[in-house]
Design an enzyme around this catalytic site. Sequence first.
Site, PDB file in Angstrom:
ATOM      1  N   VAL A  93      88.111 103.134  10.499  1.00 24.03           N
ATOM      2  CA  VAL A  93      87.181 102.261  11.205  1.00 24.03           C
ATOM      3  C   VAL A  93      86.614 101.310  10.162  1.00 24.03           C
ATOM      4  O   VAL A  93      86.254 101.740   9.057  1.00 24.03           O
ATOM      5  CB  VAL A  93      86.042 103.064  11.877  1.00 24.03           C
ATOM      6  CG1 VAL A  93      85.015 102.141  12.510  1.00 24.03           C
ATOM      7  CG2 VAL A  93      86.610 104.031  12.921  1.00 24.03           C
ATOM      8  N   GLY A 103      84.534 106.505  15.024  1.00 25.26           N
ATOM      9  CA  GLY A 103      85.405 107.513  14.428  1.00 25.26           C
ATOM     10  C   GLY A 103      85.355 108.822  15.182  1.00 25.26           C
ATOM     11  O   GLY A 103      86.390 109.432  15.475  1.00 25.26           O
ATOM     12  N   ASN A 130      86.634 112.446  -0.999  1.00 27.10           N
ATOM     13  CA  ASN A 130      85.962 111.755   0.100  1.00 27.10           C
ATOM     14  C   ASN A 130      84.928 112.677   0.757  1.00 27.10           C
ATOM     15  O   ASN A 130      85.114 113.169   1.868  1.00 27.10           O
ATOM     16  CB  ASN A 130      86.994 111.250   1.118  1.00 27.10           C
ATOM     17  CG  ASN A 130      86.416 110.207   2.053  1.00 27.10           C
ATOM     18  OD1 ASN A 130      85.202 110.070   2.167  1.00 27.10           O
ATOM     19  ND2 ASN A 130      87.295 109.491   2.724  1.00 27.10           N
ATOM     20  N   TYR A 137      83.736 115.591   9.094  1.00 21.39           N
ATOM     21  CA  TYR A 137      84.672 116.472   9.796  1.00 21.39           C
ATOM     22  C   TYR A 137      84.074 117.862  10.011  1.00 21.39           C
ATOM     23  O   TYR A 137      84.227 118.455  11.084  1.00 21.39           O
ATOM     24  CB  TYR A 137      85.993 116.581   9.030  1.00 21.39           C
ATOM     25  CG  TYR A 137      86.739 115.277   8.877  1.00 21.39           C
ATOM     26  CD1 TYR A 137      86.717 114.290   9.865  1.00 21.39           C
ATOM     27  CD2 TYR A 137      87.481 115.021   7.730  1.00 21.39           C
ATOM     28  CE1 TYR A 137      87.400 113.102   9.710  1.00 21.39           C
ATOM     29  CE2 TYR A 137      88.176 113.827   7.575  1.00 21.39           C
ATOM     30  CZ  TYR A 137      88.127 112.882   8.560  1.00 21.39           C
ATOM     31  OH  TYR A 137      88.820 111.705   8.411  1.00 21.39           O
TER      32      TYR A 137
END
Length: 163
Positions: A93, A103, A130, A137
């Site tokens: 995105v 997202g 990341n 997540y």
Amino acid sequence: MNDRTQDFLLRAAEPRDVNAIVGLIGELAEFEKLSHLLQVTPETLHPHLFGERPVVEAQVAQLDGEVVGFALFFTNFSTFLSKPGLYLEDIYVRPALRGRGIGEALLSRLAAIAVERGYGRFEWSVLDWNSNAIRFYEKMGATVLPDWRICRITGDALQRFGA
């Protein structure tokens, strides 16, 4: 299926989206500092998405008529579950639009596709540096598997090994 979420639209990619998807893939490669590996063009991606034997699918996020995000995925298989699964190859995105739920909406849509198709799992990889993505997540309920490593053979090594 089209899904209007807040001020953006999620939908299956169409042939007219290939140029935009390739542009976003270029932005993703820059973000991941992997532009030197980039070989994708609209001409190379199109047959894999929309050719005679497509091997990938994509969902796009559209805002004010412009494609601003995508999720590219394909079917894999679990021998232990004896079921297909959905593998997310890439999601992206535009940075200026992050935090608006795009997202999460793309990931939720892919999870819904996996459920609709009776798949046994939905999985993807994340770069270990990341930390923002990893937190994102995990917040959604994903488990980052610490014991698994990706193995890859590509380029000249693949040509030699496959000869």
